[in-house]
Motif scaffolding. Sequence first.
Motif, PDB file in Angstrom:
ATOM      1  N   GLU A  28      37.603  43.729  35.176  1.00 67.13           N
ATOM      2  CA  GLU A  28      36.142  43.793  35.132  1.00 67.13           C
ATOM      3  C   GLU A  28      35.580  43.376  36.480  1.00 67.13           C
ATOM      4  OE1 GLU A  28      34.126  41.969  31.639  1.00 67.13           O
ATOM      5  OE2 GLU A  28      36.148  41.248  31.152  1.00 67.13           O
ATOM      6  N   ALA A  29      34.344  43.736  36.736  1.00 68.94           N
ATOM      7  CA  ALA A  29      33.654  43.226  37.910  1.00 68.94           C
ATOM      8  C   ALA A  29      33.469  41.720  37.755  1.00 68.94           C
ATOM      9  CB  ALA A  29      32.294  43.902  38.067  1.00 68.94           C
ATOM     10  N   ALA A  30      33.697  40.988  38.846  1.00 70.45           N
ATOM     11  CA  ALA A  30      33.648  39.528  38.785  1.00 70.45           C
ATOM     12  C   ALA A  30      32.309  39.018  38.268  1.00 70.45           C
ATOM     13  CB  ALA A  30      33.941  38.952  40.166  1.00 70.45           C
ATOM     14  N   SER A  31      31.216  39.618  38.713  1.00 68.40           N
ATOM     15  CA  SER A  31      29.894  39.142  38.296  1.00 68.40           C
ATOM     16  C   SER A  31      29.671  39.347  36.804  1.00 68.40           C
ATOM     17  CB  SER A  31      28.806  39.863  39.092  1.00 68.40           C
ATOM     18  OG  SER A  31      28.888  41.267  38.901  1.00 68.40           O
ATOM     19  N   ALA A  32      30.170  40.478  36.277  1.00 65.94           N
ATOM     20  CA  ALA A  32      30.015  40.739  34.841  1.00 65.94           C
ATOM     21  C   ALA A  32      30.859  39.780  34.025  1.00 65.94           C
ATOM     22  CB  ALA A  32      30.403  42.184  34.537  1.00 65.94           C
ATOM     23  N   ALA A  33      32.071  39.492  34.499  1.00 64.23           N
ATOM     24  CA  ALA A  33      32.937  38.556  33.781  1.00 64.23           C
ATOM     25  C   ALA A  33      32.330  37.160  33.755  1.00 64.23           C
ATOM     26  CB  ALA A  33      34.316  38.532  34.441  1.00 64.23           C
ATOM     27  N   ARG A  34      31.755  36.751  34.887  1.00 64.37           N
ATOM     28  CA  ARG A  34      31.105  35.432  34.933  1.00 64.37           C
ATOM     29  C   ARG A  34      29.894  35.387  34.000  1.00 64.37           C
ATOM     30  NH1 ARG A  34      32.361  35.672  40.535  1.00 64.37           N
ATOM     31  NH2 ARG A  34      30.325  36.635  40.951  1.00 64.37           N
ATOM     32  N   ALA A  35      29.138  36.469  33.974  1.00 65.19           N
ATOM     33  CA  ALA A  35      27.910  36.502  33.167  1.00 65.19           C
ATOM     34  C   ALA A  35      28.206  36.358  31.681  1.00 65.19           C
ATOM     35  CB  ALA A  35      27.154  37.802  33.426  1.00 65.19           C
ATOM     36  N   ARG A  36      29.346  36.875  31.227  1.00 65.77           N
ATOM     37  CA  ARG A  36      29.660  36.757  29.806  1.00 65.77           C
ATOM     38  C   ARG A  36      30.557  35.553  29.506  1.00 65.77           C
ATOM     39  NH1 ARG A  36      34.439  38.748  27.648  1.00 65.77           N
ATOM     40  NH2 ARG A  36      35.875  39.750  29.103  1.00 65.77           N
ATOM     41  N   GLY A  37      30.829  34.749  30.548  1.00 66.78           N
ATOM     42  CA  GLY A  37      31.626  33.547  30.358  1.00 66.78           C
ATOM     43  C   GLY A  37      33.088  33.801  30.096  1.00 66.78           C
ATOM     44  N   ALA A  38      33.610  34.910  30.628  1.00 66.20           N
ATOM     45  CA  ALA A  38      35.003  35.271  30.393  1.00 66.20           C
ATOM     46  C   ALA A  38      35.953  34.388  31.189  1.00 66.20           C
ATOM     47  CB  ALA A  38      35.234  36.739  30.773  1.00 66.20           C
ATOM     48  N   ARG A  39      37.136  34.147  30.632  1.00 63.44           N
ATOM     49  CA  ARG A  39      38.182  33.485  31.403  1.00 63.44           C
ATOM     50  C   ARG A  39      38.739  34.490  32.394  1.00 63.44           C
ATOM     51  NH1 ARG A  39      42.425  32.782  27.754  1.00 63.44           N
ATOM     52  NH2 ARG A  39      42.524  35.025  28.080  1.00 63.44           N
ATOM     53  N   MET A  40      38.887  34.098  33.637  1.00 60.01           N
ATOM     54  CA  MET A  40      39.393  34.994  34.679  1.00 60.01           C
ATOM     55  C   MET A  40      40.735  34.461  35.183  1.00 60.01           C
ATOM     56  SD  MET A  40      35.870  35.863  36.778  1.00 60.01           S
ATOM     57  CE  MET A  40      35.213  34.187  36.752  1.00 60.01           C
ATOM     58  N   TYR A  41      41.779  35.235  34.951  1.00 57.33           N
ATOM     59  CA  TYR A  41      43.110  34.830  35.403  1.00 57.33           C
ATOM     60  C   TYR A  41      43.211  34.876  36.935  1.00 57.33           C
ATOM     61  CZ  TYR A  41      45.032  35.324  30.650  1.00 57.33           C
ATOM     62  OH  TYR A  41      45.303  35.189  29.311  1.00 57.33           O
ATOM     63  N   ALA A  42      42.660  35.929  37.509  1.00 59.59           N
ATOM     64  CA  ALA A  42      42.820  36.144  38.945  1.00 59.59           C
ATOM     65  C   ALA A  42      41.873  37.234  39.406  1.00 59.59           C
ATOM     66  CB  ALA A  42      44.263  36.548  39.268  1.00 59.59           C
ATOM     67  N   GLU A  43      41.676  37.268  40.698  1.00 59.12           N
ATOM     68  CA  GLU A  43      40.922  38.355  41.329  1.00 59.12           C
ATOM     69  C   GLU A  43      41.896  39.270  42.062  1.00 59.12           C
ATOM     70  OE1 GLU A  43      38.324  38.157  45.191  1.00 59.12           O
ATOM     71  OE2 GLU A  43      37.063  37.576  43.485  1.00 59.12           O
ATOM     72  N   ILE A  44      41.709  40.579  41.910  1.00 63.19           N
ATOM     73  CA  ILE A  44      42.490  41.536  42.696  1.00 63.19           C
ATOM     74  C   ILE A  44      41.773  41.646  44.037  1.00 63.19           C
ATOM     75  CG2 ILE A  44      43.535  43.816  42.810  1.00 63.19           C
ATOM     76  CD1 ILE A  44      44.439  42.183  40.395  1.00 63.19           C
ATOM     77  N   ALA A  45      42.216  40.837  44.987  1.00 65.31           N
ATOM     78  CA  ALA A  45      41.459  40.683  46.230  1.00 65.31           C
ATOM     79  C   ALA A  45      41.767  41.746  47.266  1.00 65.31           C
ATOM     80  CB  ALA A  45      41.734  39.298  46.826  1.00 65.31           C
ATOM     81  N   GLY A  46      42.957  42.321  47.217  1.00 69.76           N
ATOM     82  CA  GLY A  46      43.313  43.339  48.208  1.00 69.76           C
ATOM     83  C   GLY A  46      44.495  44.161  47.743  1.00 69.76           C
ATOM     84  N   PHE A  47      44.503  45.429  48.149  1.00 68.85           N
ATOM     85  CA  PHE A  47      45.609  46.328  47.787  1.00 68.85           C
ATOM     86  C   PHE A  47      45.771  47.361  48.884  1.00 68.85           C
ATOM     87  CE2 PHE A  47      46.933  50.477  46.234  1.00 68.85           C
ATOM     88  CZ  PHE A  47      48.192  50.166  45.734  1.00 68.85           C
ATOM     89  N   ALA A  48      47.011  47.748  49.140  1.00 69.96           N
ATOM     90  CA  ALA A  48      47.282  48.827  50.105  1.00 69.96           C
ATOM     91  C   ALA A  48      48.635  49.445  49.806  1.00 69.96           C
ATOM     92  CB  ALA A  48      47.247  48.300  51.538  1.00 69.96           C
TER      93      ALA A  48
END
Length: 420
Positions: free
Chosen positions: A248-268
């Motif tokens: 999910e988008a980080a802002s949407a996850a925060r807005a609904r109070g979701a637990r966030m395991y990790a952010e996918i910060a970069g990929f190549a």
Amino acid sequence: MRGDRAVVTGIGVVAPGAVGREPFWELLTAGRTATRRITCFDPSAFRSRIAAEVDFDPYAAGLTSQQVRRMDRAAQFAVVSTREAVADSGLELPAADPGRVAVSLGSAVGCTVGLEEEYRVLSDDGRHWLVDHTYGVPHLYGYMVPSTLAVEVAHEVAAEGPVALVSTGCTSGLDSIGHGARLIEEGTADVVVAGATDAPLSPITSACFDAIQATSPNNDDPEHASRPFDARRDGFVLGEGAAVLVLEAASAARARGARMYAEIAGFASRSNAFHMTGLKPDGREMAEAIDTALRRARRDPSAVDYVNAHGSGTRQNDRHETAAFKRSLGDRAYRVPVSSIKSMIGHSLGAIGSLEVAACALALRAQVVPPTANLRHRDAECDLDYVPLTAREHRMDTVLSVGSGFGGFQSAAVLTRAGT
């Protein structure tokens, strides 16, 4: 949402020795191996007769008789993993806008089990070159089109946004998550069900890897046959399984109070355009993927706290990625723990990248590095800290997961603790 990073809010796993997210993590941290003599067919005719099998009962996992009849084993893994991931995320996907829900699923070999079984029936166990299609099951066409795997997942979550099947060999599971994260970042989707599945354990797959002598012939000691970075390694051990993440988008996850395991910060990802199965020892293309993923994550190499290696257990792979880590991370490569979970769950081809990303997200949650099981004999060419035998508590904010695949594919993903 454009420009918002993707975060992992749900994880589902079907793995050798562990069906379910928490049993999977328990197996990894215990350093327990799930490799054994093949039981799903008679392997006696093959050079390598061992694999990491999933003890999977589709009915106990909640699938109906019609689903079991219709779905290949790989599709069953994917749907069961998806159900766990969605439940873990707390999302009510039928209530979401279906046009904003996407699927990005990876698979290297598609519906291998179903295809081989049907070919045996149609050809009367290979006796007939010209087969009679009337003996085929109604779902045979679906087995021949790998995208039906992604369709099954999309149907499960009522997704009407972009639905993709990513097939890039053994990096499929990393690449599918990278693609899913990009859909979030560019604003194409609000939720992406991303991951990979493969069930390659069949006579045809064993014959193919036997032909190039890539798999371990250590049939007398299957528990210790998968030995990444060990001087006595003699090939990889086939596996099977699936892992699915809810992004999910980080802002949407925060807005609904979701637990966030990790952010996918970069990929190549990169391709070496060098050889179908061979790797150059300098690791340049993998290093380029790592460098680009770190740059996109806005992280310096010194920030990397753990590397989840491809670690297949072949000499050319182990020295190739060891060189890549040194090339990208410099002196940091000697101070950061590196490990391979393939030592415990084998190499499930396209699925393994997603299983490894799931392991990275769980490692960030627990602040524990899973070990490289069976690593007992130091290899002079592989001189980094490969976390032998035992899991290790370790402070982590940034982890790197890499993959390498036939065809020259090299991929890297950077995960960070959400909010760091």
